[in-house]
Design an enzyme around this catalytic site. Structure first.
Site, short mmCIF file in Angstrom:
data_model
loop_
_atom_site.label_atom_id
_atom_site.label_comp_id
_atom_site.label_asym_id
_atom_site.label_seq_id
_atom_site.Cartn_x
_atom_site.Cartn_y
_atom_site.Cartn_z
N ASP A 103 0.91 -1.06 -0.06
CA ASP A 103 -0.01 0.02 0.36
C ASP A 103 0.82 1.35 0.00
OD1 ASP A 103 -2.00 1.84 0.24
OD2 ASP A 103 -2.63 1.26 2.25
N ASP A 294 -1.55 4.72 -6.05
CA ASP A 294 -2.02 3.89 -4.90
C ASP A 294 -2.04 2.34 -5.23
OD1 ASP A 294 -3.12 2.72 -2.46
OD2 ASP A 294 -4.92 3.85 -2.69
#
Length: 411
Positions: A103, A294
């Site tokens: 992440d 992301d």
């Protein structure tokens, strides 16, 4: 006679000095070679969460949870939880292994604690996703941290205690005293995902409770202060398996084009930069807007106006039961490209990337987009895996920039 002895002694000194120089050259060469070594970890793709939930009859529960989340949070994201690319890590001595979500939009490492308190927190048997848990009593290198933590998983709270541990990446990158969280309460959405936690590779501005982020401790160990992400494709996309590579401290010259276009970061705390424009079909949007990269977002987040334009350009229909936009799967390769303009360069994304086969009825496939909030808070776009699969990302920590290079697909 004395002269001959002096000459002989001088020759011996020269030979000794020569030997010392050669040894020094060898050692310097060894150091240079060692410092140039990079480390790589395979990335695994979990497949589509929606596809799993549809198959197991749990999709209505998922939609209900998402509606509750949207009503209760001020975060600008509606949903970006459909896919995960995962990496394997180890914590503790002897090592305890975990599979975690990669992440770049968070800056904290956390894994599930053996004494978790949430209902069915060690996995959902019906989804066959039993989870590995961290047990501090089994590790000789465990250290207590500074109290407790509250982190976020798709906008919902994760809580537990802070600690420090020996942390291993790519089977050989060893980091001592890494701050991390051992999670004891987690949201239901986490339980449905086949991950044991999250490896946050975001920037220090997003650190939790003043902890040192994974990148804070990792970057000083690398020859180049960067990491490269290549996300491979799997067909059909709902399947799971090895699907890419994360390379620490080097560029990936095998899976990514050698031509890299860099764009400076301009969003505080995120791997964020400016988008100059977007186009699909006859629709164009020439406007500077903030985007973030992301890796934990399977889909692309876009402003409502753009979502409407994509729907119009593709002829997509809204499925009120599934709350998705769909097109016939037969159109997966024939729909128009998405064109993102970044730093003056166009980056096309083909329809095979943004149309996803979830195994829906009537041979329908889903568009991989979600709507962003229209408020002025936060980025206007989220470029998730739908975009990253087309373009390798070089997260250049040392120069605070992102490099984009055409990805080579193995499919």
């Amino acid at each position: 006679m004395q002269h001959k002895k002096d000459v002989k002694a001088q020759e011996m000194r020269q030979q000794k000095n020569f030997g010392n120089v050669m040894n020094l050259i060898f050692l310097l060469s060894l150091i240079t070679l060692t410092s140039a070594i990079s480390y790589s970890s395979p990335i695994q793709r979990t497949g589509s969460l929606r596809a799993k939930l549809l198959k197991n009859g749990k999709y209505p529960e998922f939609l209900a949870a998402q509606k509750k989340l949207r009503a209760a949070t001020s975060q600008p994201f509606l949903d970006y939880s459909d896919d995960y690319y995962r990496v394997k890590i180890e914590l503790g001595t002897p090592p305890q292994g975990f599979t975690v979500s990669l992440d770049t939009a968070s800056s904290f490492l956390w894994v599930l604690d053996v004494n978790c308190k949430s209902k069915n927190c060690k996995g959902d048997p019906s989804l066959n996703n039993e989870k590995d848990t961290y047990n501090n009593s089994d590790s000789t290198t465990f250290q207590c941290g500074a109290g407790t933590f509250v982190a976020q998983f798709d906008g919902q709270p994760v809580t537990g205690y802070l600690a420090k541990e020996t942390f291993t990446l790519a089977n050989s990158l060893n980091i001592r005293n890494q701050d991390f969280g051992s999670a004891q309460t987690v949201p239901d959405l986490y339980l449905e995902q086949p991950v044991d936690g999250v490896l946050g590779f975001g920037l220090p501005a997003m650190a939790v409770n003043g902890t040192k982020t994974p990148l804070d401790t990792l970057m000083p160990l690398l020859d180049l202060k960067l990491f490269t992400v290549w996300m491979d494709k799997i067909t059909p996309k709902s399947m799971a398996g090895n699907a890419g590579l994360i390379t620490y401290g080097a560029l990936d010259s095998v899976n990514c084009d050698s031509k890299i276009n860099y764009v400076p970061l301009n969003v505080m705390g995120y791997w964020g930069f400016a988008l100059d424009g977007f186009a699909i079909g006859t629709f164009t949007r020439q406007r500077k807007e903030q985007v973030i990269s992301d890796t934990a977002s399977g889909w692309i987040g876009a402003p409502p106006t753009v979502i409407s334009a994509i729907v119009k350009a593709t002829g997509a229909k809204y499925d009120w039961n599934l709350e998705l936009y769909t097109v016939p799967c037969s159109q997966m390769t024939t729909q128009p490209d998405l064109i993102f303009t970044i730093n003056g360069i166009d980056y096309p994304v083909k329809s095979v990337e943004y149309i996803l086969d979830l195994g829906l009825d009537n041979k329908q496939c889903a568009l991989t987009f979600f709507g962003m909030s229209s408020s002025s808070f936060g980025p206007a776009w989220v470029l998730g895996d739908t975009f990253i699969r087309s373009y390798c990302h070089v997260y250049d920590y040392g120069n605070m920039r992102i490099g984009l290079a055409k990805a080579h697909s193995s499919v």
